[in-house]
Design a protein around this motif. Structure first.
Motif, PDB file in Angstrom:
ATOM      1  N   GLN A 185       0.491  14.635   2.366  1.00 40.51           N
ATOM      2  CA  GLN A 185       1.938  14.797   2.506  1.00 40.51           C
ATOM      3  C   GLN A 185       2.651  13.496   2.834  1.00 40.51           C
ATOM      4  N   ASP A 186       2.070  12.680   3.671  1.00 42.32           N
ATOM      5  CA  ASP A 186       2.769  11.484   4.144  1.00 42.32           C
ATOM      6  C   ASP A 186       2.552  10.258   3.262  1.00 42.32           C
ATOM      7  N   GLU A 187       1.870  10.426   2.137  1.00 46.76           N
ATOM      8  CA  GLU A 187       1.613   9.288   1.261  1.00 46.76           C
ATOM      9  C   GLU A 187       2.681   9.178   0.172  1.00 46.76           C
ATOM     10  N   VAL A 188       2.545   8.135  -0.668  1.00 49.41           N
ATOM     11  CA  VAL A 188       3.508   7.857  -1.740  1.00 49.41           C
ATOM     12  C   VAL A 188       2.738   7.657  -3.036  1.00 49.41           C
ATOM     13  N   PRO A 189       2.713   8.634  -3.963  1.00 51.78           N
ATOM     14  CA  PRO A 189       3.454   9.887  -3.938  1.00 51.78           C
ATOM     15  C   PRO A 189       2.849  10.880  -2.952  1.00 51.78           C
ATOM     16  N   THR A 190       3.569  11.971  -2.758  1.00 43.74           N
ATOM     17  CA  THR A 190       3.132  12.992  -1.816  1.00 43.74           C
ATOM     18  C   THR A 190       2.219  13.999  -2.532  1.00 43.74           C
ATOM     19  N   VAL A 191       2.027  15.173  -1.942  1.00 44.43           N
ATOM     20  CA  VAL A 191       1.068  16.141  -2.495  1.00 44.43           C
ATOM     21  C   VAL A 191       1.549  16.789  -3.790  1.00 44.43           C
ATOM     22  N   ASN A 192       2.852  16.793  -4.004  1.00 45.69           N
ATOM     23  CA  ASN A 192       3.418  17.577  -5.096  1.00 45.69           C
ATOM     24  C   ASN A 192       3.903  16.648  -6.208  1.00 45.69           C
ATOM     25  N   THR A 193       3.177  16.604  -7.326  1.00 48.52           N
ATOM     26  CA  THR A 193       3.580  15.797  -8.469  1.00 48.52           C
ATOM     27  C   THR A 193       3.379  16.606  -9.748  1.00 48.52           C
ATOM     28  N   ASP A 194       3.862  16.061 -10.848  1.00 45.58           N
ATOM     29  CA  ASP A 194       3.717  16.731 -12.147  1.00 45.58           C
ATOM     30  C   ASP A 194       2.994  15.799 -13.121  1.00 45.58           C
ATOM     31  N   TRP A 195       1.914  15.192 -12.651  1.00 50.47           N
ATOM     32  CA  TRP A 195       1.053  14.425 -13.540  1.00 50.47           C
ATOM     33  C   TRP A 195      -0.371  14.501 -12.996  1.00 50.47           C
ATOM     34  N   TRP A 196      -1.325  14.109 -13.821  1.00 49.44           N
ATOM     35  CA  TRP A 196      -2.721  14.202 -13.425  1.00 49.44           C
ATOM     36  C   TRP A 196      -3.041  13.139 -12.393  1.00 49.44           C
ATOM     37  N   ASN A 197      -3.758  13.541 -11.353  1.00 51.21           N
ATOM     38  CA  ASN A 197      -4.083  12.624 -10.260  1.00 51.21           C
ATOM     39  C   ASN A 197      -5.379  11.874 -10.593  1.00 51.21           C
ATOM     40  N   TYR A 198      -5.267  10.958 -11.523  1.00 44.32           N
ATOM     41  CA  TYR A 198      -6.436  10.215 -11.960  1.00 44.32           C
ATOM     42  C   TYR A 198      -6.967   9.336 -10.827  1.00 44.32           C
ATOM     43  N   GLY A 199      -8.244   9.515 -10.461  1.00 45.83           N
ATOM     44  CA  GLY A 199      -8.843   8.756  -9.379  1.00 45.83           C
ATOM     45  C   GLY A 199      -9.696   7.608  -9.880  1.00 45.83           C
ATOM     46  N   GLY A 200      -9.943   6.642  -8.987  1.00 44.08           N
ATOM     47  CA  GLY A 200     -10.898   5.598  -9.296  1.00 44.08           C
ATOM     48  C   GLY A 200     -10.304   4.214  -9.421  1.00 44.08           C
ATOM     49  N   ILE A 201     -11.157   3.305  -9.880  1.00 48.41           N
ATOM     50  CA  ILE A 201     -10.741   1.922 -10.129  1.00 48.41           C
ATOM     51  C   ILE A 201     -10.171   1.898 -11.540  1.00 48.41           C
ATOM     52  N   THR A 202      -8.872   2.073 -11.642  1.00 48.68           N
ATOM     53  CA  THR A 202      -8.239   2.352 -12.931  1.00 48.68           C
ATOM     54  C   THR A 202      -7.762   1.112 -13.671  1.00 48.68           C
ATOM     55  N   ARG A 203      -7.774  -0.047 -12.999  1.00 51.88           N
ATOM     56  CA  ARG A 203      -7.359  -1.289 -13.662  1.00 51.88           C
ATOM     57  C   ARG A 203      -8.339  -2.409 -13.321  1.00 51.88           C
ATOM     58  N   ASP A 204      -8.104  -3.594 -13.856  1.00 52.59           N
ATOM     59  CA  ASP A 204      -9.060  -4.700 -13.790  1.00 52.59           C
ATOM     60  C   ASP A 204      -9.497  -5.053 -12.385  1.00 52.59           C
ATOM     61  N   VAL A 205     -10.753  -5.521 -12.290  1.00 55.02           N
ATOM     62  CA  VAL A 205     -11.265  -6.148 -11.074  1.00 55.02           C
ATOM     63  C   VAL A 205     -11.671  -7.569 -11.451  1.00 55.02           C
ATOM     64  N   LEU A 206     -11.097  -8.560 -10.775  1.00 56.52           N
ATOM     65  CA  LEU A 206     -11.295  -9.957 -11.132  1.00 56.52           C
ATOM     66  C   LEU A 206     -11.673 -10.773  -9.901  1.00 56.52           C
TER      67      LEU A 206
END
Length: 608
Positions: A185-206
């Motif tokens: 609830q206190d995070e950004v975004p919060t618990v309620n969204t209308d998109w898939w909550n894709y988890g993980g390392i989603t972009r480059d690691v350098l």
């Protein structure tokens, strides 16, 4: 009530000042540096009970007296009686960068912790500085190098880095990341969204290698509303802060120098005699070289101005109509986040086929490569942070989080000509705490960058056939930008021309969302919901309704292409897809596409 709201507002102002000093050190143009990519196959352990982080009394291992015991130790059995209940060496692998949800059915709806491990070789040099850079991890990342904790980052869409100088070993090294996409609830975004909550390392690691004293940040842009002057700064990091910096644009035969102050910062202004300004019709980019006595960085930068005058938006001093569309960071053809420039170019090219000159990158910070491609392809950008729906308005830590995500986005993208709007949020409901939170976000964003427009996607309210736009936040924004779903969530398409907009503010109107769902290939009459004909009629009547708004200067209908969402559960028409795209999930153009394109063709002629 007034006293408590004022106290909250003053607290937010204090947090603003603290945040300015906190994290303006994010390195600019990471891919313009010497780096080694750590992308590829990473071993992983799924850990829904977080046994790799907490002991049996739920105390974090990394906060214990020894700091040992968690999965981040990457232990190997040294004798046959030693008890170890995990093993990265025999663990399966996930691709990085990519979300985990699209890499196996077991991950599809998974929310929680997954541990990632990557072994790599390094030969650190004594006279160099090293940064471990993550372009994005969703949502909370705990990062360890060789068993030692580097730090924690919150925010699923913005970059972060750790100084690993002196922490790298000659030869084999290991980095472990605890990635947790649990909604809270206190995070950004919060618990309620209308998109898939894709988890993980989603972009480059350098892993970047830099001089000990290096160019950490720079800004090279036209001054506010001034086509005849470039201004900016260069910020050095390191011990040798007293240097002369040089900024050159060879094609324009521009070269200027400046001396740094005691903090390592040098500001400059450059008069412009003749320049090709960046625009969607001619997205001109110049090679820019920024150098100091110890470092040099090259970039490709476009130059343009954007401003509001009355109800007009002026690009390079000329009135422009935002022919736009909204886009999610998702590939409909290959499940998951957009993985590479090929995926991103495809999405932007689809927008170009619609005759767009503008895209709304919703509802969070998109990949830096996406914004750079928009620079190259000639698409203006609305860039947004995920202050979405029902954020915890009265929680200081939530505000600090939102502010930090805005900081990181602005710091990263401030040299991109395509970015013309910073958006501070989407569809936030009215309340006094919200007004304080969002008003301060608007002021803070302007303090970071005064050369772009500041906006938010507001809500509307209805009274009979009146659609009312009256939000106190509107006073603090450059655009009257709002979402409205006539014909889908209220009313039916053929009734839309009866509605009239009552807009309080005398500013350019940009409709940030309208639309409705249609299953590609399902045909019926225009009154049959879910059919292409229904969506087509809704677009036709929406454009008739919006045509009565004299200050209309743009729109970004929702959305370019169908996207995945756990909220969309109708087993026949949705099956966890939001079908509001003008393209289908297979890339097929729906009938509404042609209605919108025809309108944009007309607007292009009108605003030549």
């Amino acid at each position: 009530m007034i006293k408590s709201t004022l106290s909250a507002f003053l607290l937010l102002l204090l947090l603003t000042q603290v945040a300015v000093a906190q994290r303006l050190d994010l390195i600019q143009n990471i891919k313009g540096r010497q780096f080694v990519s750590l992308n590829g196959q990473w071993n992983y352990i799924m850990d829904p009970y977080e046994m790799g982080y907490y002991d049996y009394r739920h105390l974090p291992f990394d906060q214990s007296a020894t700091g040992k015991g968690g999965f981040y130790d990457d232990r190997e059995q040294k004798n046959k009686s030693e008890l170890i209940e995990y093993n990265f060496e025999y663990a399966p692998q996930l691709i990085v960068p990519a979300d985990w949800n699209s890499q196996g059915d077991i991950f599809k709806f998974y929310e929680g912790t997954i541990w990632y491990r990557k072994k790599f070789s390094a030969q650190p040099k004594a006279d160099k500085k090293y940064l471990l850079y993550f372009a994005a991890v969703n949502y909370e990342a705990h990062v360890y190098l060789n068993g030692k904790k580097l730090g924690v980052h919150k925010g699923g869409f913005t970059p972060f880095q750790f100084d690993v100088t002196g922490k790298l070993k000659e030869g084999d090294n290991v980095v472990v990341v605890k990635a947790d996409n649990t909604r809270k609830q206190d995070e950004v975004p919060t618990v309620n969204t209308d998109w898939w909550n894709y988890g993980g390392i989603t972009r480059d690691v350098l892993l970047a290698e830099l001089p000990q004293t290096h160019i950490n940040d720079y800004k090279v842009q036209l001054a506010k509303n001034n086509l005849k002057q470039i201004e900016g700064y260069v910020q050095l990091s390191g011990k040798e802060k007293a240097q002369t910096i040089t900024v050159s644009i060879p094609e324009l035969k521009i070269k200027t120098t400046a001396k740094t102050d005691t903090s390592g910062k040098a500001s400059f202004t450059i008069p412009v005699k003749k320049m090709t300004y960046w625009s969607p019709e001619n997205p001109k980019l110049y090679d820019v070289v920024v150098s100091s006595g110890t470092d040099e960085v090259k970039d490709r930068i476009g130059f343009r101005t954007i401003e509001v005058k009355g109800v007009d938006v002026l690009l390079n001093g000329k009135s422009v109509f935002f022919r736009g569309i909204s886009i999610h960071d998702e590939n409909p053809l290959l499940p998951g986040r957009l993985r590479n420039q090929g995926d991103m170019r495809m999405m932007l090219q689809w927008a170009k086929e619609l005759n767009c000159n503008y895209v709304r990158l919703a509802h969070y910070t998109h990949n830096e490569d996406m914004v750079r491609l928009a620079d190259e392809m000639g698409l203006m950008v609305w860039a947004e942070v995920p202050v979405y729906w029902t954020i915890s308005w009265e929680n200081p830590e939530t505000f600090k989080n939102a502010q930090q995500q805005m900081t990181d986005m602005v710091v990263r993208d401030k040299n991109r000509a395509s970015v013309v709007v910073w958006s501070i949020g989407n569809e936030t409901p009215l309340s006094e705490p919200r007004h304080a939170f969002m008003g301060n976000m608007a002021a803070y964003t302007r303090s970071l960058d005064n050369t772009r427009l500041v906006a938010a996607a507001l809500e509307v309210h209805r009274n009979g056939f009146d659609v009312i736009v009256d939000d106190p936040l509107g006073e603090k924004l450059d655009l009257v930008s709002f979402n409205q779903y006539g014909g889908w969530y209220w009313g039916v398409p053929k009734e839309l021309p009866k509605y009239t907009f009552k807009i309080k503010y005398n500013k350019p109107v940009v409709i940030t969302e309208f639309g409705g769902e249609a299953v590609a290939g399902y045909h019926a009459d225009e009154e049959t919901r879910w059919s292409e004909e229904y969506q087509e009629a809704m677009y036709k009547y929406q454009l008739q309704m919006l045509g009565k708004v004299s200050a209309l200067r743009g729109m970004t209908p929702w959305i370019l292409v169908d996207f995945r969402s756990p909220r969309r559960q109708h087993p026949v028409y949705q099956d966890f897809w939001n079908r509001k795209g003008v393209y289908s999930d297979t890339g097929e153009k729906k009938k509404a596409f042609y209605v919108l394109k025809n309108f944009y063709d007309q607007m292009q002629q009108k605003y030549k």
